[in-house]
Scaffold this motif. Structure first.
Motif, PDB file in Angstrom:
ATOM      1  N   PRO A 176       4.706  -1.163  89.107  1.00  8.12           N
ATOM      2  CA  PRO A 176       4.179  -2.064  90.284  1.00  8.12           C
ATOM      3  C   PRO A 176       3.842  -1.529  91.595  1.00  8.12           C
ATOM      4  N   THR A 177       4.855  -0.653  92.103  1.00  9.15           N
ATOM      5  CA  THR A 177       4.809  -0.057  93.324  1.00  9.15           C
ATOM      6  C   THR A 177       3.732   1.012  93.345  1.00  9.15           C
ATOM      7  N   GLN A 178       3.612   1.697  92.459  1.00 12.57           N
ATOM      8  CA  GLN A 178       2.350   2.721  92.360  1.00 12.57           C
ATOM      9  C   GLN A 178       1.042   1.897  92.271  1.00 12.57           C
ATOM     10  N   TRP A 179       0.955   0.851  91.402  1.00 18.82           N
ATOM     11  CA  TRP A 179      -0.323   0.069  91.350  1.00 18.82           C
ATOM     12  C   TRP A 179      -0.446  -0.571  92.660  1.00 18.82           C
ATOM     13  N   ARG A 180       0.373  -0.956  93.380  1.00 18.43           N
ATOM     14  CA  ARG A 180       0.355  -1.631  94.650  1.00 18.43           C
ATOM     15  C   ARG A 180      -0.406  -0.553  95.575  1.00 18.43           C
ATOM     16  N   GLN A 181       0.116   0.529  95.606  1.00 16.27           N
ATOM     17  CA  GLN A 181      -0.016   1.855  96.663  1.00 16.27           C
ATOM     18  C   GLN A 181      -1.678   2.060  96.299  1.00 16.27           C
ATOM     19  N   LEU A 271      -4.353  -7.797  94.691  1.00 16.87           N
ATOM     20  CA  LEU A 271      -3.175  -7.037  95.210  1.00 16.87           C
ATOM     21  C   LEU A 271      -1.894  -8.172  95.400  1.00 16.87           C
ATOM     22  N   GLU A 272      -2.248  -9.536  95.752  1.00 17.45           N
ATOM     23  CA  GLU A 272      -1.318 -10.506  95.804  1.00 17.45           C
ATOM     24  C   GLU A 272      -0.775 -11.072  94.600  1.00 17.45           C
ATOM     25  N   GLU A 273      -1.262 -10.610  93.482  1.00 19.21           N
ATOM     26  CA  GLU A 273      -0.859 -10.949  92.338  1.00 19.21           C
ATOM     27  C   GLU A 273      -0.035  -9.645  91.702  1.00 19.21           C
ATOM     28  N   VAL A 274       0.043  -8.647  92.219  1.00 23.13           N
ATOM     29  CA  VAL A 274       1.122  -7.652  91.781  1.00 23.13           C
ATOM     30  C   VAL A 274       2.562  -7.964  92.125  1.00 23.13           C
TER      31      VAL A 274
END
Length: 280
Positions: A176-181, A271-274
């Motif tokens: 999730p952190t990598q996807w958010r970035q 992004l809010e759903e991550v």
């Protein structure tokens, strides 16, 4: 008749020869490693490792070296011999990269994966690893792909528009952190004056570019070429009729896509759903 001996002081071992030629060309140009890194947009330590034979670098790096030193195709040919993989960088893709470097504008459609020009290191690593790369080869390709982003960061970058199928944004990274970035970087890139990001939502339905990624390059002399790629092969298309046909399909997709402002809101919702990464 005795076999003729090759009279040369240069190594005949491909990896050593590649390193020797790089050292020779840099010395001939009068650049330090740091100057070479600054001028090409890669960390200078990469070139130091390449000159020591510790790494070969990726194809994009070598393509940039050929362009900088004015040795079209020579370093790339040595790189292919040294890497032992002549299929990794096919002739048409070489041509494409040379054209990309001189393009005045680029239009792109992504069917399943974000364009390399907008990928973060974490995204690039997971995509390339899914394709089978690992170890040093994976590290080289990730670094090379990050170097390509310099195309949009120069003093006079080309205009770049990408239309992302919703499927691209519905296929997250494992972390999730990598996807958010990655999503944050995509939003940041969309705020640059020369970059336009649009989303083609699922509700747009079927269209003429459903099965392939396509990049259009507008060249200084006014002509446009296209590079179409699916999961198995890529093709550089230069003939006028097929390029125009693809452009019409692209225009129809752009008509179906969300506006840049609507697309930004769409990406923000995703992004809010991550979910939050429990390890942080």
């Amino acid at each position: 008749m005795p076999q003729r001996r090759l009279v040369t002081s240069r190594s005949q071992e491909p990896r050593q020869r590649f390193a020797e030629e790089l050292r020779r060309l840099r010395a001939q140009r009068g650049d330090t490693l740091r100057q070479l890194g600054d001028r090409l947009g890669w960390d200078y330590s990469l070139f130091g490792k390449m000159e020591k034979g510790e790494t070969l670098g990726g194809p994009e790096v070598v393509q940039a070296l050929d362009q900088y030193f004015g040795t079209p195709g020579m370093m790339l040919a040595l790189w292919e011999l040294a890497s032992g993989d002549r299929t990794q960088f096919r002739e048409r893709y070489r041509q494409y990269m040379a054209l990309e470097a001189e393009a005045t504008s680029l239009w792109h459609f992504a069917v399943s994966v974000l364009p390399g020009l907008l990928q973060t290191p974490g995204y690039a690593r997971e995509v390339l690893a899914a394709g089978g790369l690992k170890g040093e080869a994976l590290d080289q390709q990730v670094e090379a792909r990050m170097g390509r982003r310099e195309l949009l960061a120069g003093e006079d970058p080309p205009q770049f528009r990408t239309i992302l199928s919703e499927a691209v944004l519905r296929t997250p990274l494992r972390g999730p952190t990598q996807w958010r970035q990655q999503l944050e970087y995509l939003l940041e890139a969309g705020e640059q004056g020369e970059v336009t990001v649009q989303v083609a939502p699922f509700c747009a339905g079927l269209h003429g570019l459903t099965n392939a990624d396509v990049m259009f390059l507008r060249l200084p002399e006014g002509r446009t070429v296209a590079y179409a790629e699916n999961g198995y092969r890529g093709e550089l298309i230069e003939e006028t009729t097929p390029v125009e046909r693809l452009q019409r399909a692209y225009d129809s997709v752009r008509d179906l896509a969300l506006t840049p402002a609507e697309s930004r809101k769409f990406i923000l919702r995703i992004l809010e759903e991550v979910p939050c990464d429990p390890s942080t």
